[in-house]
Design a protein around this motif. Structure first.
Motif, PDB file in Angstrom:
ATOM      1  N   LEU A 267       0.921  -1.158  -0.119  1.00  0.00           N
ATOM      2  CA  LEU A 267      -0.032  -0.005   0.144  1.00  0.00           C
ATOM      3  C   LEU A 267       0.660   1.257   0.206  1.00  0.00           C
ATOM      4  CD1 LEU A 267      -2.954  -1.051   2.519  1.00  0.00           C
ATOM      5  CD2 LEU A 267      -2.829  -1.213  -0.049  1.00  0.00           C
ATOM      6  N   VAL A 268       2.000   1.161   0.634  1.00  0.00           N
ATOM      7  CA  VAL A 268       2.816   2.446   0.714  1.00  0.00           C
ATOM      8  C   VAL A 268       3.559   2.430  -0.641  1.00  0.00           C
ATOM      9  CG1 VAL A 268       4.988   3.255   1.819  1.00  0.00           C
ATOM     10  CG2 VAL A 268       3.458   2.281   3.341  1.00  0.00           C
ATOM     11  N   ALA A 269       4.148   1.395  -1.328  1.00  0.00           N
ATOM     12  CA  ALA A 269       4.600   1.460  -2.519  1.00  0.00           C
ATOM     13  C   ALA A 269       3.681   2.029  -3.558  1.00  0.00           C
ATOM     14  CB  ALA A 269       4.983   0.134  -2.928  1.00  0.00           C
ATOM     15  N   VAL A 282      -5.435   1.601 -10.482  1.00  0.00           N
ATOM     16  CA  VAL A 282      -4.696   0.368 -10.110  1.00  0.00           C
ATOM     17  C   VAL A 282      -5.955  -0.631  -9.609  1.00  0.00           C
ATOM     18  CG1 VAL A 282      -3.046  -0.826  -8.531  1.00  0.00           C
ATOM     19  CG2 VAL A 282      -2.618   1.287  -9.775  1.00  0.00           C
ATOM     20  N   LYS A 283      -6.069  -1.823 -10.100  1.00  0.00           N
ATOM     21  CA  LYS A 283      -6.920  -2.806  -9.429  1.00  0.00           C
ATOM     22  C   LYS A 283      -6.358  -4.015  -9.704  1.00  0.00           C
ATOM     23  CE  LYS A 283      -9.882  -2.909 -13.829  1.00  0.00           C
ATOM     24  NZ  LYS A 283     -11.000  -2.401 -14.342  1.00  0.00           N
ATOM     25  N   GLY A 284      -6.808  -5.057  -8.653  1.00  0.00           N
ATOM     26  CA  GLY A 284      -6.415  -6.401  -8.652  1.00  0.00           C
ATOM     27  C   GLY A 284      -6.492  -7.119  -7.574  1.00  0.00           C
ATOM     28  N   PHE A 285      -5.893  -8.216  -7.531  1.00  0.00           N
ATOM     29  CA  PHE A 285      -6.147  -9.034  -6.255  1.00  0.00           C
ATOM     30  C   PHE A 285      -4.787  -9.625  -5.863  1.00  0.00           C
ATOM     31  CE2 PHE A 285      -9.463 -10.215  -9.300  1.00  0.00           C
ATOM     32  CZ  PHE A 285     -10.564  -9.645  -8.523  1.00  0.00           C
ATOM     33  N   ALA A 293      -8.972 -15.619   1.889  1.00  0.00           N
ATOM     34  CA  ALA A 293      -9.459 -14.768   1.133  1.00  0.00           C
ATOM     35  C   ALA A 293      -8.572 -13.679   0.333  1.00  0.00           C
ATOM     36  CB  ALA A 293     -10.570 -13.925   2.011  1.00  0.00           C
ATOM     37  N   ARG A 294      -9.312 -13.338  -0.818  1.00  0.00           N
ATOM     38  CA  ARG A 294      -8.341 -12.499  -1.694  1.00  0.00           C
ATOM     39  C   ARG A 294      -8.453 -10.795  -0.966  1.00  0.00           C
ATOM     40  NH1 ARG A 294     -11.159 -12.990  -7.479  1.00  0.00           N
ATOM     41  NH2 ARG A 294     -12.770 -12.062  -6.387  1.00  0.00           N
ATOM     42  N   LEU A 295      -7.249 -10.434  -1.266  1.00  0.00           N
ATOM     43  CA  LEU A 295      -7.193  -8.945  -0.927  1.00  0.00           C
ATOM     44  C   LEU A 295      -7.449  -8.263  -2.164  1.00  0.00           C
ATOM     45  CD1 LEU A 295      -6.673  -6.811   1.416  1.00  0.00           C
ATOM     46  CD2 LEU A 295      -4.437  -6.640   0.376  1.00  0.00           C
ATOM     47  N   VAL A 300      -7.836   4.618  -7.397  1.00  0.00           N
ATOM     48  CA  VAL A 300      -8.464   5.836  -8.330  1.00  0.00           C
ATOM     49  C   VAL A 300      -7.431   7.021  -8.044  1.00  0.00           C
ATOM     50  CG1 VAL A 300     -10.146   7.106  -9.311  1.00  0.00           C
ATOM     51  CG2 VAL A 300     -10.683   4.865  -8.564  1.00  0.00           C
ATOM     52  N   GLY A 301      -6.516   7.341  -8.921  1.00  0.00           N
ATOM     53  CA  GLY A 301      -5.680   8.582  -8.592  1.00  0.00           C
ATOM     54  C   GLY A 301      -5.302   8.211  -7.171  1.00  0.00           C
ATOM     55  N   PRO A 302      -5.098   9.151  -6.319  1.00  0.00           N
ATOM     56  CA  PRO A 302      -4.394   8.967  -4.980  1.00  0.00           C
ATOM     57  C   PRO A 302      -5.157   8.199  -3.814  1.00  0.00           C
ATOM     58  CG  PRO A 302      -5.232  11.316  -5.089  1.00  0.00           C
ATOM     59  CD  PRO A 302      -5.415  10.628  -6.575  1.00  0.00           C
ATOM     60  N   ARG A 303      -6.338   7.892  -4.338  1.00  0.00           N
ATOM     61  CA  ARG A 303      -7.227   7.397  -3.317  1.00  0.00           C
ATOM     62  C   ARG A 303      -7.223   5.733  -3.307  1.00  0.00           C
ATOM     63  NH1 ARG A 303     -12.121   9.240  -5.152  1.00  0.00           N
ATOM     64  NH2 ARG A 303     -12.711   7.092  -5.995  1.00  0.00           N
ATOM     65  N   ILE A 304      -6.650   5.152  -2.302  1.00  0.00           N
ATOM     66  CA  ILE A 304      -6.272   3.602  -2.462  1.00  0.00           C
ATOM     67  C   ILE A 304      -7.182   3.003  -1.488  1.00  0.00           C
ATOM     68  CG2 ILE A 304      -4.789   1.761  -2.006  1.00  0.00           C
ATOM     69  CD1 ILE A 304      -2.475   3.686  -2.812  1.00  0.00           C
ATOM     70  N   GLN A 305      -7.961   1.993  -1.955  1.00  0.00           N
ATOM     71  CA  GLN A 305      -8.956   1.203  -0.997  1.00  0.00           C
ATOM     72  C   GLN A 305      -8.588  -0.236  -1.205  1.00  0.00           C
ATOM     73  OE1 GLN A 305     -12.762   2.562  -2.860  1.00  0.00           O
ATOM     74  NE2 GLN A 305     -13.127   3.900  -1.065  1.00  0.00           N
ATOM     75  N   HIS A 306      -8.822  -0.846  -0.199  1.00  0.00           N
ATOM     76  CA  HIS A 306      -8.577  -2.322   0.026  1.00  0.00           C
ATOM     77  C   HIS A 306      -9.527  -3.040   0.930  1.00  0.00           C
ATOM     78  CE1 HIS A 306      -6.281  -0.817   3.440  1.00  0.00           C
ATOM     79  NE2 HIS A 306      -6.224  -2.181   3.903  1.00  0.00           N
TER      80      HIS A 306
END
Length: 346
Positions: A267-269, A282-285, A293-295, A300-306
């Motif tokens: 997440l930092v990277a 960016v999207k993926g597993f 379970a898969r992460l 979207v831009g600087p917004r990262i969700q997981h």
């Protein structure tokens, strides 16, 4: 025999189209849905997130994925045969939902419904444009007008619209309904400003509806009965004079990573890579050691969700794959190095 209605859901990368579709499936009210899901890139992320929801209204066999390219460019090769197979079924679906790639133009897709074998059996009930309110508020779809004016003064030949801006405007121009999504991330006063700005980009009579997490009554989206294919030529596009629409303005590639022990370094990277290379999506597993379970990673831009979704299946390889999308010129080697170095330290 009445025509099968089809709803086209368009919207830029990360607007929330897949989340909206999952909401439609879960609230179908007995309507038998078929989904055609298109991805830009060769990893099926959106289709995988929708499949396995377990809803009788949309079994897995009614979810069709068209990956590795935008549906607007592969109409004859991919989309039309897919539509014909759905319509040729002994019991066709009640409604077809088409999720376009975030980089697709809706107009060529709608024109495909004029194809002789399709136009007598299916109709475009409506085009829904999904807008990421948070990204719109951050100015990621339009030029900074002051900076543009200064650049134009230095170079009079400078084009007005960027590829992202043109695509955004084309999606809006084709819409019968605009959903201003992710409104929970934006202050109410700012939302009103965004709506006023959007009103200048859409056709008269097109409504703007606020949503969060794609939660909206399906009756609002389905049953518009717009018959879009019959009057699609009246909807302007930046690309009307082009014989072919390509995506040379955008790059996409897949970063392959191994199973990891801790998601924090990734997440930092990602945050560092997105900031350094202006990555759009960016999207993926990700496979995390000790986790069944898969992460799921969504940026979207600087917004990262997981979040963790379903368990890895017995016939799946527990690997990690991320689709990276940005404007042409992405430094793939540098991005892969950033992610690999951080992941190696996990």
């Amino acid at each position: 025999m009445s025509k099968v209605p089809a709803t086209v859901i368009t919207g830029f990368l990360g607007a929330g189209k897949t989340t909206l579709i999952r909401h439609l499936i879960e609230n179908a009210g007995g309507c038998r849905l078929a989904l055609i899901i298109n991805e830009f890139g060769d990893v099926d992320v959106d289709g995988s997130l929708v499949k396995g929801c377990g809803d009788e209204a949309c079994p897995d066999e009614d979810i069709i994925e068209l990956a590795n390219g935008c549906i607007c460019c592969t109409v004859a090769d991919d989309f039309l045969p897919t539509m014909q197979r759905l319509l040729d079924r002994d019991v066709p679906p009640d409604h077809i939902i088409i999720e376009t790639s975030g980089l697709a133009l809706p107009k060529p897709l709608v024109k495909a419904f004029q194809w002789p074998d399709i136009r007598t059996r299916a109709t475009v009930d409506g085009v829904i444009a999904l807008i990421d309110a948070d990204a719109l508020a951050a100015g990621r779809f339009a030029h900074d007008e002051a900076a543009l004016a200064a650049a134009r003064a230095a170079d009079p030949t400078l084009d007005h619209d960027s590829p992202i801006e043109e695509l955004f405007e084309d999606q809006l121009a084709c819409a019968d309904l605009v959903l201003l999504n992710k409104t929970d991330l934006v202050e109410p006063g700012r939302l009103a400003e965004l709506e006023r700005d959007l009103a200048g980009e859409i056709r008269p009579g097109v409504r703007i509806v606020r949503t969060a997490r794609g939660e909206i009554d399906p009756a609002v989206l389905l049953g518009l009965r717009a018959g879009v294919e019959e009057q699609i030529d009246a909807r302007p596009s930046h690309h009307d004079d082009e014989e072919d629409h390509d995506h040379e303005d955008f790059d996409s590639f897949v970063v392959e990573l191994s199973e990891q022990g801790n998601p924090a370094p990734l997440l930092v990277a990602l945050e560092q890579a997105i900031a350094a290379h202006d990555i759009l999506r960016v999207k993926g597993f990700i496979a995390i050691a000790g986790r069944p379970a898969r992460l799921v990673i969504q940026a979207v831009g600087p917004r990262i969700q997981h979040h963790y979704d379903r368990q890895w299946q017995a016939d799946e390889r527990r690997g990690s794959r991320l689709v990276v999308i940005g404007q042409a010129g992405l430094d793939r080697a540098a991005i892969e190095q950033t992610l690999s170095l951080k992941m190696a330290a996990a």
